[in-house]
Design a protein around this motif. Sequence first.
Motif, PDB file in Angstrom:
ATOM      1  N   ALA A 147       0.822  -1.204   0.000  1.00 17.82           N
ATOM      2  CA  ALA A 147       0.000   0.000   0.000  1.00 17.82           C
ATOM      3  C   ALA A 147       0.860   1.259   0.000  1.00 17.82           C
ATOM      4  CB  ALA A 147      -0.936  -0.006   1.210  1.00 17.82           C
ATOM      5  N   VAL A 148       1.971   1.229   0.737  1.00  9.72           N
ATOM      6  CA  VAL A 148       2.898   2.373   0.734  1.00  9.72           C
ATOM      7  C   VAL A 148       3.482   2.574  -0.659  1.00  9.72           C
ATOM      8  CG1 VAL A 148       5.151   3.157   1.559  1.00  9.72           C
ATOM      9  CG2 VAL A 148       3.469   2.274   3.176  1.00  9.72           C
ATOM     10  N   ALA A 149       3.884   1.478  -1.300  1.00  7.79           N
ATOM     11  CA  ALA A 149       4.444   1.584  -2.653  1.00  7.79           C
ATOM     12  C   ALA A 149       3.447   2.213  -3.609  1.00  7.79           C
ATOM     13  CB  ALA A 149       4.864   0.206  -3.148  1.00  7.79           C
ATOM     14  N   GLN A 150       2.187   1.788  -3.523  1.00  8.00           N
ATOM     15  CA  GLN A 150       1.165   2.365  -4.396  1.00  8.00           C
ATOM     16  C   GLN A 150       0.940   3.841  -4.100  1.00  8.00           C
ATOM     17  OE1 GLN A 150       0.024   0.639  -7.050  1.00  8.00           O
ATOM     18  NE2 GLN A 150       1.589  -0.724  -6.239  1.00  8.00           N
ATOM     19  N   ARG A 151       0.921   4.194  -2.819  1.00  7.45           N
ATOM     20  CA  ARG A 151       0.726   5.606  -2.456  1.00  7.45           C
ATOM     21  C   ARG A 151       1.862   6.463  -3.002  1.00  7.45           C
ATOM     22  NH1 ARG A 151      -0.662   8.417   3.278  1.00  7.45           N
ATOM     23  NH2 ARG A 151      -2.702   7.658   2.635  1.00  7.45           N
ATOM     24  N   LEU A 152       3.101   5.978  -2.881  1.00  2.00           N
ATOM     25  CA  LEU A 152       4.238   6.750  -3.349  1.00  2.00           C
ATOM     26  C   LEU A 152       4.246   6.858  -4.878  1.00  2.00           C
ATOM     27  CD1 LEU A 152       6.993   5.470  -0.912  1.00  2.00           C
ATOM     28  CD2 LEU A 152       5.820   7.670  -0.866  1.00  2.00           C
ATOM     29  N   LEU A 153       3.861   5.792  -5.557  1.00  2.00           N
ATOM     30  CA  LEU A 153       3.779   5.856  -7.017  1.00  2.00           C
ATOM     31  C   LEU A 153       2.778   6.915  -7.463  1.00  2.00           C
ATOM     32  CD1 LEU A 153       3.908   2.086  -8.023  1.00  2.00           C
ATOM     33  CD2 LEU A 153       5.527   3.850  -8.728  1.00  2.00           C
TER      34      LEU A 153
END
Length: 229
Positions: free
Chosen positions: A69-75
């Motif tokens: 979820a963090v990776a998606q938010r940062l993307l």
Amino acid sequence: MSLTQPVRPPRRRAPRNSLNPDRILDAAVTLLDRDGAEAFTMRGLAQQLGVGTMAVYSHFRGKDEISDAVAQRLLDTIELPPGGSDDPRSELREVCVGVYRLFTEHPSALELLAGRPQRGDDAIALIDRMLGLLRRAGLGRADAAHTHVALMQYIVGSALWNTRRARALCEEGARDRVRARIAGLPSGAYPALVELAPELLCAQSEGTGQFEYGLDGLLRGLLGGSPQV
């Protein structure tokens, strides 16, 4: 209890019912950027939030789900150019710079996405967009695939090199020690390094400017005149 023993202040706890997925992800980004993916634990995240570990589990099943979820938010924070331009090379360049800036501004993204590059729709969409731009720029199937991998290797490697170097140079006196070390080298043994020391130190300190210099050269070399198949 000994009178000389220090008394730890009570841990500040979050107000009741204030915990939500967005707040958990904000804390996870902070924790990951500060301590790195290897130090990221559910217990550490709970302490960052001021809640019990089980409170975090009520919103996410575990560390891997939070990491995704963090990776998606940062993307989602990457500043990408509008699609469909008449200049796919310039559009591709902007995409590469956007990914590089994400990795350098959020080292956690570099660790999460480099280790799990095909997790999540946003990561897959980014790969698809880069491949599509390479095809529109005139590359054949195999060349487009190899060029995409080469560009990502350059982006990840540059971001990793720059973030680690920036951390190392944050130590007091580190920059002066580097300059003194180079200045003390014998010109007879290292003639090119001694001659170009000022220019080299300048290039190493440019950050994004140096990345873009290398990116432009890489794009010129990789996108030159390959026929589309």
